[in-house]
Design a protein around this motif. Structure first.
Motif, PDB file in Angstrom:
ATOM      1  N   ASP A 214       0.851  -1.181   0.000  1.00 36.20           N
ATOM      2  CA  ASP A 214       0.000   0.000   0.000  1.00 36.20           C
ATOM      3  C   ASP A 214       0.893   1.240   0.000  1.00 36.20           C
ATOM      4  O   ASP A 214       2.065   1.169   0.401  1.00 36.20           O
ATOM      5  N   PRO A 215       0.394   2.391  -0.457  1.00 34.46           N
ATOM      6  CA  PRO A 215       1.267   3.569  -0.610  1.00 34.46           C
ATOM      7  C   PRO A 215       2.031   3.966   0.647  1.00 34.46           C
ATOM      8  O   PRO A 215       3.202   4.349   0.575  1.00 34.46           O
ATOM      9  N   GLY A 216       1.408   3.873   1.818  1.00 29.99           N
ATOM     10  CA  GLY A 216       2.096   4.245   3.045  1.00 29.99           C
ATOM     11  C   GLY A 216       3.257   3.319   3.348  1.00 29.99           C
ATOM     12  O   GLY A 216       4.367   3.766   3.665  1.00 29.99           O
ATOM     13  N   THR A 217       3.019   2.015   3.261  1.00 33.53           N
ATOM     14  CA  THR A 217       4.087   1.049   3.524  1.00 33.53           C
ATOM     15  C   THR A 217       5.145   1.111   2.439  1.00 33.53           C
ATOM     16  O   THR A 217       6.342   0.955   2.711  1.00 33.53           O
ATOM     17  N   PHE A 218       4.712   1.321   1.179  1.00 34.72           N
ATOM     18  CA  PHE A 218       5.655   1.488   0.081  1.00 34.72           C
ATOM     19  C   PHE A 218       6.650   2.609   0.400  1.00 34.72           C
ATOM     20  O   PHE A 218       7.856   2.468   0.197  1.00 34.72           O
ATOM     21  N   ASN A 219       6.151   3.704   0.937  1.00 37.42           N
ATOM     22  CA  ASN A 219       7.027   4.832   1.243  1.00 37.42           C
ATOM     23  C   ASN A 219       7.963   4.513   2.403  1.00 37.42           C
ATOM     24  O   ASN A 219       9.115   4.953   2.429  1.00 37.42           O
ATOM     25  N   VAL A 220       7.473   3.739   3.386  1.00 38.77           N
ATOM     26  CA  VAL A 220       8.336   3.319   4.494  1.00 38.77           C
ATOM     27  C   VAL A 220       9.500   2.492   3.964  1.00 38.77           C
ATOM     28  O   VAL A 220      10.665   2.701   4.334  1.00 38.77           O
ATOM     29  N   ILE A 221       9.193   1.547   3.064  1.00 41.77           N
ATOM     30  CA  ILE A 221      10.248   0.692   2.499  1.00 41.77           C
ATOM     31  C   ILE A 221      11.189   1.519   1.633  1.00 41.77           C
ATOM     32  O   ILE A 221      12.408   1.337   1.659  1.00 41.77           O
ATOM     33  N   ARG A 222      10.618   2.434   0.861  1.00 39.83           N
ATOM     34  CA  ARG A 222      11.441   3.262  -0.020  1.00 39.83           C
ATOM     35  C   ARG A 222      12.433   4.109   0.775  1.00 39.83           C
ATOM     36  O   ARG A 222      13.556   4.345   0.330  1.00 39.83           O
ATOM     37  N   LYS A 223      12.039   4.560   1.957  1.00 39.17           N
ATOM     38  CA  LYS A 223      12.907   5.439   2.755  1.00 39.17           C
ATOM     39  C   LYS A 223      13.836   4.685   3.698  1.00 39.17           C
ATOM     40  O   LYS A 223      14.669   5.309   4.366  1.00 39.17           O
ATOM     41  N   ALA A 224      13.685   3.360   3.760  1.00 45.04           N
ATOM     42  CA  ALA A 224      14.520   2.589   4.689  1.00 45.04           C
ATOM     43  C   ALA A 224      15.995   2.725   4.313  1.00 45.04           C
ATOM     44  O   ALA A 224      16.374   2.576   3.153  1.00 45.04           O
ATOM     45  N   LYS A 225      16.843   3.011   5.317  1.00 45.22           N
ATOM     46  CA  LYS A 225      18.272   3.226   5.093  1.00 45.22           C
ATOM     47  C   LYS A 225      19.108   2.288   5.961  1.00 45.22           C
ATOM     48  O   LYS A 225      18.670   1.839   7.017  1.00 45.22           O
ATOM     49  N   ALA A 226      20.317   2.042   5.472  1.00 46.98           N
ATOM     50  CA  ALA A 226      21.271   1.283   6.283  1.00 46.98           C
ATOM     51  C   ALA A 226      21.647   2.111   7.504  1.00 46.98           C
ATOM     52  O   ALA A 226      21.887   3.318   7.408  1.00 46.98           O
ATOM     53  N   SER A 227      21.714   1.485   8.673  1.00 46.64           N
ATOM     54  CA  SER A 227      21.966   2.219   9.914  1.00 46.64           C
ATOM     55  C   SER A 227      23.382   2.786   9.980  1.00 46.64           C
ATOM     56  O   SER A 227      23.636   3.763  10.678  1.00 46.64           O
ATOM     57  N   THR A 228      24.297   2.172   9.234  1.00 44.22           N
ATOM     58  CA  THR A 228      25.690   2.636   9.291  1.00 44.22           C
ATOM     59  C   THR A 228      25.983   3.659   8.190  1.00 44.22           C
ATOM     60  O   THR A 228      26.308   4.810   8.468  1.00 44.22           O
ATOM     61  N   ALA A 229      25.849   3.247   6.951  1.00 45.86           N
ATOM     62  CA  ALA A 229      26.208   4.128   5.835  1.00 45.86           C
ATOM     63  C   ALA A 229      25.142   5.172   5.544  1.00 45.86           C
ATOM     64  O   ALA A 229      25.426   6.190   4.918  1.00 45.86           O
ATOM     65  N   GLY A 230      23.913   4.932   5.968  1.00 49.89           N
ATOM     66  CA  GLY A 230      22.842   5.878   5.717  1.00 49.89           C
ATOM     67  C   GLY A 230      22.326   5.866   4.290  1.00 49.89           C
ATOM     68  O   GLY A 230      21.631   6.780   3.867  1.00 49.89           O
TER      69      GLY A 230
END
Length: 388
Positions: A280-296
């Motif tokens: 769904d669009p909200g979860t899609f955006n969460v996944i799209r913005k997910a970053k590696a905790s170290t390199a960012g």
């Protein structure tokens, strides 16, 4: 160039695309994600060329019909002062329009005074291709099966693989405990109609019929997605989340990439390959913005400064506006099927509401439900967005 030569040239171009398609299938150097994406693009290009071939072939047939009529009539007609007279041949005689050619000109005319039916089924034979672009479920690359007379889709489904083992020479092979079901899905009509006043038809620039047609396609795509995601199978097609045996996991916290990775692993554990992740669009955006905790850096690709379809670990990440909030569907699309009984058809008619001085635009199609060849090819994650 004649329409016949155009048809041949387009056929050759389609043939080259098909050869490229086969090369991609055999290219062992390609990863699964890259192969799936290239095949998807080639599939769309082949469909486009096929539509062009049908169009040029139809026009070539009309051209041949016209020349045949002209040859039989000889010099009975002189077209120097007729509206068709500008269509000359080398002998100086004009070519009579065929019935098919007349219908096409009448149907596609943008003249507000033409009064013709705006669209014929043949003109929009490529609507299913357009619908794939508007429907998130069909974008996932599922198999679209045409249904023949009878209106039922039969998809054999494996619900348990059973087990193989060593068998001694000369010994009988034992029967396994593999479980198969054969589900039959009836086709249902998806339709919509709307009325347009003659004033709007006459005064709109650009032509209102294109805008209405595009809107009808989007509306059909939304209805198809609703059914293919969550249809109950009772008096309507069954949706992929309602197929018995498909695992659905409810989470107590927000969906994360770790959850997605676990579901991918579950499909891969039985030998499947996750080719599409629908969110769904909200979860899609969460996944799209997910970053590696170290390199960012972002986990999904391509990155913000790049174009192209978004992927997560080789699987296409697709926003699905018709999915309930907090829902993710992972699938091996090669094992997912949807039934199409009748192509999408858009038609216009100005006789139904003649006294109202209105033209009715109508879209119809018939679809069966979703079937899977193995229930383990699909996994569902559910959670209200942000864990609330």
């Amino acid at each position: 160039m004649s329409f016949l030569k155009l048809a041949r040239t387009t056929l050759e171009a389609r043939g080259r695309l098909f050869e490229e398609y086969k090369d991609v299938l055999k290219d062992s150097a390609l990863g699964d994600g890259e192969r799936a994406e290239r095949l998807k693009r080639l599939d769309a290009a082949i469909e486009e060329k096929s539509a062009e071939v049908r169009d040029f072939t139809s026009k070539a047939e009309a051209e041949a019909e016209s020349r045949s009529i002209d040859g039989r009539l000889g010099n009975l007609f002189g077209g120097s002062d007729g509206s068709w007279g500008a269509r000359t041949v080398s002998e100086g005689r004009f070519i009579l329009p065929s019935a098919a050619e007349y219908r096409e000109l009448r149907d596609l005319s943008t003249s507000v005074g033409s009064g013709g039916v705006a669209v014929t089924p043949e003109v929009y034979s490529q609507f299913v291709t357009s619908l794939r672009k508007a429907s998130s479920f069909l974008q996932a690359g599922v198999n679209l099966l045409p249904i023949t007379a009878g209106g039922t889709l039969q998809v054999p489904t494996v619900t348990s693989d059973g087990s193989a083992g060593l068998v001694a020479e000369g010994s009988p092979i034992p029967l396994t405990d593999m479980t198969l079901t054969d589900s039959g899905f009836k086709a249902y009509k998806v339709a919509q109609a709307t009325a347009i006043t003659s004033e709007v038809m006459e005064d709109s620039t650009p032509d209102v019929r294109k805008a209405v047609t595009d809107a009808l396609i989007r509306s059909t795509a939304a209805a198809v997605d609703d059914l293919f995601y969550a249809g109950t199978g009772t008096s309507q097609p069954i949706g992929v989340t309602k197929i018995p045996g498909v695992v659905s996991t409810g989470l107590s916290a927000a969906i994360t990439l770790d959850n997605v990775a676990d579901e991918m692993a579950a499909i891969e554990a039985y030998g499947g390959t996750v080719t599409a992740i629908l969110a769904d669009p909200g979860t899609f955006n969460v996944i799209r913005k997910a970053k590696a905790s170290t390199a960012g850096t972002y986990h999904s690709s391509p990155f913000a400064n790049q174009d192209g379809p978004r992927q997560v670990w080789g699987a296409s990440l697709i926003p699905a506006p018709r999915l309930a909030a907090g829902t993710v569907i992972l699938m091996d699309a090669s094992q997912v099927y949807a039934g199409l009984r009748r192509d999408v058809n858009v038609a216009y008619d100005n006789s139904v509401r003649f006294l109202n001085d209105e033209t009715v635009a109508r879209v119809t199609s018939r679809w069966a439900g979703v079937g899977v060849t193995d229930v383990k090819a699909v996994r569902v994650l559910t959670k209200a967005i942000n864990g609330t």
